[in-house]
Design a protein around this motif. Structure first.
Motif, PDB file in Angstrom:
ATOM      1  N   SER A   1      11.075  -7.592  -0.816  1.00  0.00           N
ATOM      2  CA  SER A   1      10.304  -6.375  -0.360  1.00  0.00           C
ATOM      3  C   SER A   1       9.861  -6.580   0.976  1.00  0.00           C
ATOM      4  CB  SER A   1       9.047  -6.561  -1.432  1.00  0.00           C
ATOM      5  OG  SER A   1       7.955  -5.481  -0.839  1.00  0.00           O
TER       6      SER A   1
ATOM      7  N   LEU B   1       0.845  -5.198  -4.170  1.00  0.00           N
ATOM      8  CA  LEU B   1       2.105  -4.230  -3.975  1.00  0.00           C
ATOM      9  C   LEU B   1       1.832  -3.117  -5.229  1.00  0.00           C
ATOM     10  CD1 LEU B   1       5.333  -6.275  -3.971  1.00  0.00           C
ATOM     11  CD2 LEU B   1       4.306  -4.999  -2.124  1.00  0.00           C
TER      12      LEU B   1
ATOM     13  N   HIS C   1       6.628  -0.280  -5.878  1.00  0.00           N
ATOM     14  CA  HIS C   1       7.195  -1.248  -5.035  1.00  0.00           C
ATOM     15  C   HIS C   1       7.602  -2.478  -5.905  1.00  0.00           C
ATOM     16  CE1 HIS C   1       5.430   0.333  -0.868  1.00  0.00           C
ATOM     17  NE2 HIS C   1       6.592   1.207  -1.512  1.00  0.00           N
ATOM     18  N   ARG C   2       6.739  -2.854  -6.793  1.00  0.00           N
ATOM     19  CA  ARG C   2       6.898  -4.024  -7.394  1.00  0.00           C
ATOM     20  C   ARG C   2       7.896  -3.978  -8.307  1.00  0.00           C
ATOM     21  NH1 ARG C   2       3.163  -8.156  -9.477  1.00  0.00           N
ATOM     22  NH2 ARG C   2       1.518  -7.001  -8.149  1.00  0.00           N
TER      23      ARG C   2
ATOM     24  N   ASP D   1      10.753  -2.058  -7.425  1.00  0.00           N
ATOM     25  CA  ASP D   1      11.789  -2.258  -6.581  1.00  0.00           C
ATOM     26  C   ASP D   1      12.246  -3.642  -6.388  1.00  0.00           C
ATOM     27  OD1 ASP D   1      12.244   0.365  -6.451  1.00  0.00           O
ATOM     28  OD2 ASP D   1      10.882   0.740  -4.431  1.00  0.00           O
ATOM     29  N   ALA D   2      11.180  -4.413  -6.332  1.00  0.00           N
ATOM     30  CA  ALA D   2      11.184  -5.918  -6.110  1.00  0.00           C
ATOM     31  C   ALA D   2      11.927  -6.731  -6.972  1.00  0.00           C
ATOM     32  CB  ALA D   2       9.771  -6.576  -5.607  1.00  0.00           C
TER      33      ALA D   2
END
Length: 383
Positions: free
Chosen positions: A60, A90, A94-95, A97-98
């Motif tokens: 990220s 996050l 976003h989490r 995506d990570a």
């Protein structure tokens, strides 16, 4: 005379002040650098804030450099805590995506190592080790498939291991690259991390040097001319093990060049991602002007040292990414021309170390019979 003494005294005071300032700068830099690079223990491993920061940045764009550059951060523990707090904050997308990026990187790195692992088995291993590796690969690939009436396979899947695993191999919950940040990103599907293979950079252990040439000789390594005779496996693996390894010929017939090229495409994506991460960190850490350049040079914060070390570490990771990517390309080219059983063996080893369904390929359920016999045979021999 008095004037000369006065001038000398003034110069002596100035020299003393300059020396004191220089000494203060040197002491400050030494103390900050020591604190920034001091190893800390997290879980079962020793790491540094720079490694933790880079591992997080691979997944990220958070945490930003400013998260660790605050003046109140004065120890390595505080720097790691700042990374943790940033990851914990996050937003959900976003989490997610990570987590996805973690899976993409891990599967690419595991596939690289698995594809070239056949070289190690051929050069250093035995038919018994190879049969165990193939068995583990099929077990993992079948772990999401209903297999009624196959108690040995069911028991092996429930226990999480084969009856006889290759020493030093197996499925781990996470690899070294994200061990320190895994708890902050949430759940993740198991991916293998074998000793000798550094998942962080995809380093292929001690085979990195000359691996390309070894990969090109993969087919010959498995031939009977090297003593690796598939026709004489009964004495070392048992009849069921012999049949299991011979079934790799049928599997290899189904593994097309396009299927093998999936491994290269995933590796391409990983290399591109790591390159972008390094470029982004370089831009983010670039000094805003002369004043910032002077401060980082003569009066750096702990965060400055951590970010600089993380950037150096990231560049080293990128070098290893490119090395192992080229080795994978060589291995896949050799597999295109290799015997079918060599392709089948390599494909089974890949399935051992990635999540089932990661790559499109043949339905391995058709090999459940040979696997059932082998697992049963190994269970009987271990009693």
């Amino acid at each position: 005379m008095e004037t000369a003494l006065i001038i000398f005294g003034v110069l002596a005071v100035m020299a003393a002040l300059a020396g004191g300032a220089a000494l203060s700068v040197l002491v400050h830099r030494a103390v900050v650098t020591y604190r920034a690079r001091r190893p800390i223990t997290m879980g079962e491993r020793s790491t540094t804030p720079a490694e933790v920061f880079w591992e997080a940045r691979e997944l990220s764009e958070s945490p930003h450099v400013r998260a660790i550059a605050r003046r109140d951060i004065g120890t390595s523990e505080q720097a790691v805590l700042a990374v943790q707090e940033t990851l914990a904050s996050l937003p959900p997308n976003h989490r997610a995506d990570a987590r996805l990026q973690h899976e993409l990187l891990s599967s690419a790195r595991a596939a690289r190592a698995s594809t070239t692992d056949g070289v190690r088995l051929a050069e250093q291993g035995s038919p018994r080790e190879l049969a165990a590796g193939v068995s583990e690969g099929l077990l993992n690939a079948l772990s999401q498939t209903a297999l009624p009436g196959r108690p040995a396979i069911t028991a092996a899947l429930e226990s999480g291991r084969t009856a006889q695993a290759i020493p030093g191999t197996g499925i781990e919950a996470v690899d070294r690259a994200v061990r320190s940040v895994q708890g902050w990103l949430g759940t993740y599907v198991p991916v293998a991390a074998r000793p000798g293979f550094n998942a962080l950079g995809g380093t292929v252990g001690q085979l990195t040097s000359g691996l390309g040439a070894m990969a090109r000789d993969l087919a010959q390594s498995f031939s009977s001319s090297t003593g690796f005779d598939f026709g004489a496996l009964g004495t070392s693996t048992g009849p069921a093990g012999s049949r299991l390894l011979r079934s790799m010929d049928d599997l290899g017939q189904q593994v097309s060049p396009a299927m093998l090229h999936q491994l290269v495409e995933r590796s391409d994506e990983a290399v591109a991602h790591v390159t972008a991460c390094v470029d982004q960190l370089e831009r983010e850490f670039r000094p805003a002007g002369r004043r910032e350049t002077w401060r980082r040079t003569y009066w750096p914060s702990l965060g400055d040292v951590v970010a600089q070390d993380a950037l150096v570490h990231g560049r080293q990771v990128l070098v290893r990414e490119n090395e192992t990517h080229r080795a994978l390309q060589d291995a896949v080219r050799s597999l295109d021309l290799a015997e079918a059983r060599v392709r089948g063996t390599a494909w089974a080893l890949v399935q051992r170390d990635v999540r089932p369904g990661t790559f499109v390929g043949p339905d391995l359920a058709s090999f459940a019979g040979q696997l059932e016999d082998y697992v049963s045979e190994q269970r009987r021999s271990s009693r």
